[in-house]
Design an enzyme around this catalytic site. Structure first.
Site, PDB file in Angstrom:
ATOM      1  N   GLY A 189       0.829  -1.194   0.000  1.00 49.40           N
ATOM      2  CA  GLY A 189       0.000   0.000   0.000  1.00 49.40           C
ATOM      3  C   GLY A 189       0.865   1.245   0.000  1.00 49.40           C
ATOM      4  CG  HIS A 216       5.546  -3.446  -1.137  1.00 53.38           C
ATOM      5  ND1 HIS A 216       5.029  -4.688  -0.838  1.00 53.38           N
ATOM      6  CD2 HIS A 216       5.270  -3.224  -2.456  1.00 53.38           C
ATOM      7  CE1 HIS A 216       4.453  -5.189  -1.923  1.00 53.38           C
ATOM      8  NE2 HIS A 216       4.587  -4.328  -2.923  1.00 53.38           N
ATOM      9  CD  GLU A 219       6.588   0.842  -5.811  1.00 52.12           C
ATOM     10  OE1 GLU A 219       6.144   0.608  -6.946  1.00 52.12           O
ATOM     11  OE2 GLU A 219       6.034   0.441  -4.768  1.00 52.12           O
TER      12      GLU A 219
END
Length: 370
Positions: A189, A216, A219
């Site tokens: 998310g 994650h 990015e």
């Protein structure tokens, strides 16, 4: 049904491309980002969900263009449509089966399906029932492949949404299913403004239980996000991680200076789940030639090549490899190295990883020439 019908080449890949025959590994591959357009149309009709277009091929184009628009609202809308049709056990099972067969068509021998069960409860499913449905689908796909003389092994990466306050419950869900297909945990998310450390209780529980984690990071946010993922939350892999280059200064091709974190990532060979085409859509680079993946590979980082969202980027592992060969000068040895990196860092027991490298990867690459 013939093997050719079950396993057609991915969109934009020629059946004669030798890269299609290479054995591959897909570590960063979202289940809700890899649906077949025709399946979305059928499932949407069943549940009364309105799509932007009703023709499967036009829908494929719509997804790619929306994800490439540079408009975050349009990009996120793409997932609204896929998640909307994945709210029943039957739909999840079908999507997971087809996702597995599409991996086989791409030459993938090991794939981790990354998805967030908490996003699939709109029609009364529990998170446990959702995980069980996806597992049935993955196993069905593996069985169909085996019946056709093809091989694939899959696992689930159970994902929590970083903007929500449910990560500990999702971590506990992953632990309940660790012997039933769940191989790892992730948070996904909006990255910027939602640091990994905000979910520290979940990561501490997973760390105490010796359960694998990828996060994650690197990015939409930079070095601080990667630092927290690795040094605070104990991630064994980094989802994306392309912005680690912000901790590297370069005075020339062979004259670089690594910051403390970049040195750690390199020295400890922390795997980077890089997704070139997806990263172009999200603005990490303007062109594939400018993407950090080649620089990082050439300087010894544990690079892996992944599709991220096959539908939104209209891509596959083969297509990512073809881009790197044609436009970045990669050779077969480079592709083999990053694939061994990927399988070596898969969330599998060591003996399984070694067996797949020896029995699948090495002979598979030896049989192909570019």
């Amino acid at each position: 049904m013939s093997s050719e019908t079950l396993f057609p080449a991915p969109s934009g890949v020629s059946e004669s491309d030798p890269l299609l025959r290479l054995p591959k590994v897909s570590l960063h591959d979202h289940l809700d980002g890899g649906l077949r357009p025709a399946t979305i149309v059928e499932l949407a009709a069943e549940v009364g969900h309105q799509l932007p277009v009703g023709d499967p091929e036009e829908l494929r184009v719509w997804f790619r263009e929306a994800a490439s628009s540079g408009d975050l609202v349009r990009y996120l809308e793409t997932f609204d449509h896929t998640i909307a049709v994945m709210q029943t056990a039957e739909a999840l099972e079908r999507v997971a089966t087809e996702w597995t067969l599409d991996q086989v068509a791409d030459g993938v021998i090991y794939a981790e399906a990354r998805w967030a069960p908490e996003q699939h409860l709109g029609q009364g499913l529990t998170m446990d029932a959702a995980v069980e449905a996806v597992q049935r689908g993955l196993q069905a796909g593996e069985a169909i492949a085996a019946d056709q003389g093809r091989f694939i092994k899959t696992g689930q990466l159970i994902t929590a949404m970083r903007h929500a306050d449910n990560s500990l419950a999702v971590a506990e869900l992953a632990l309940r299913h660790r012997d039933g297909g769940a191989v790892g945990f992730d948070i996904a998310g909006a990255e910027d403004g939602f640091p990994p450390s905000a979910h520290l209780p979940a990561f501490q529980a997973l760390h105490r239980a010796c359960f694998p984690v990828t996060i994650h990071a690197g990015e939409a946010a930079g070095v601080d996000s990667i630092f927290e993922a690795v040094q605070i939350c104990h991630a064994q892999r980094i989802g994306h991680g392309a912005r680690i280059v912000e901790d590297i200064t370069s005075a020339g091709e062979d004259d670089i200076a690594l910051g403390r974190l970049a040195s750690w990532i390199l020295d400890h060979q922390v795997p980077l789940e890089l997704c070139p085409s997806s990263n172009l859509q999200t603005g990490i680079a303007a062109a594939i030639e400018e993407h950090p993946i080649t620089f990082l590979k050439e300087h010894g980082f544990a690079v892996t090549v992944n599709p991220d969202n096959r539908l939104m980027s209209d891509t596959s592992v083969t297509k990512e490899m073809r881009l790197l060969v044609d436009r970045c000068g990669w050779e077969l040895a480079d592709l083999e190295w990053v694939t061994v990196n990927a399988l070596g860092s898969a969330f599998l027991p060591l003996d399984e990883r070694e067996r797949l490298i020896d029995d699948q990867l090495v002979p598979g690459f030896a049989a192909v020439s570019l």
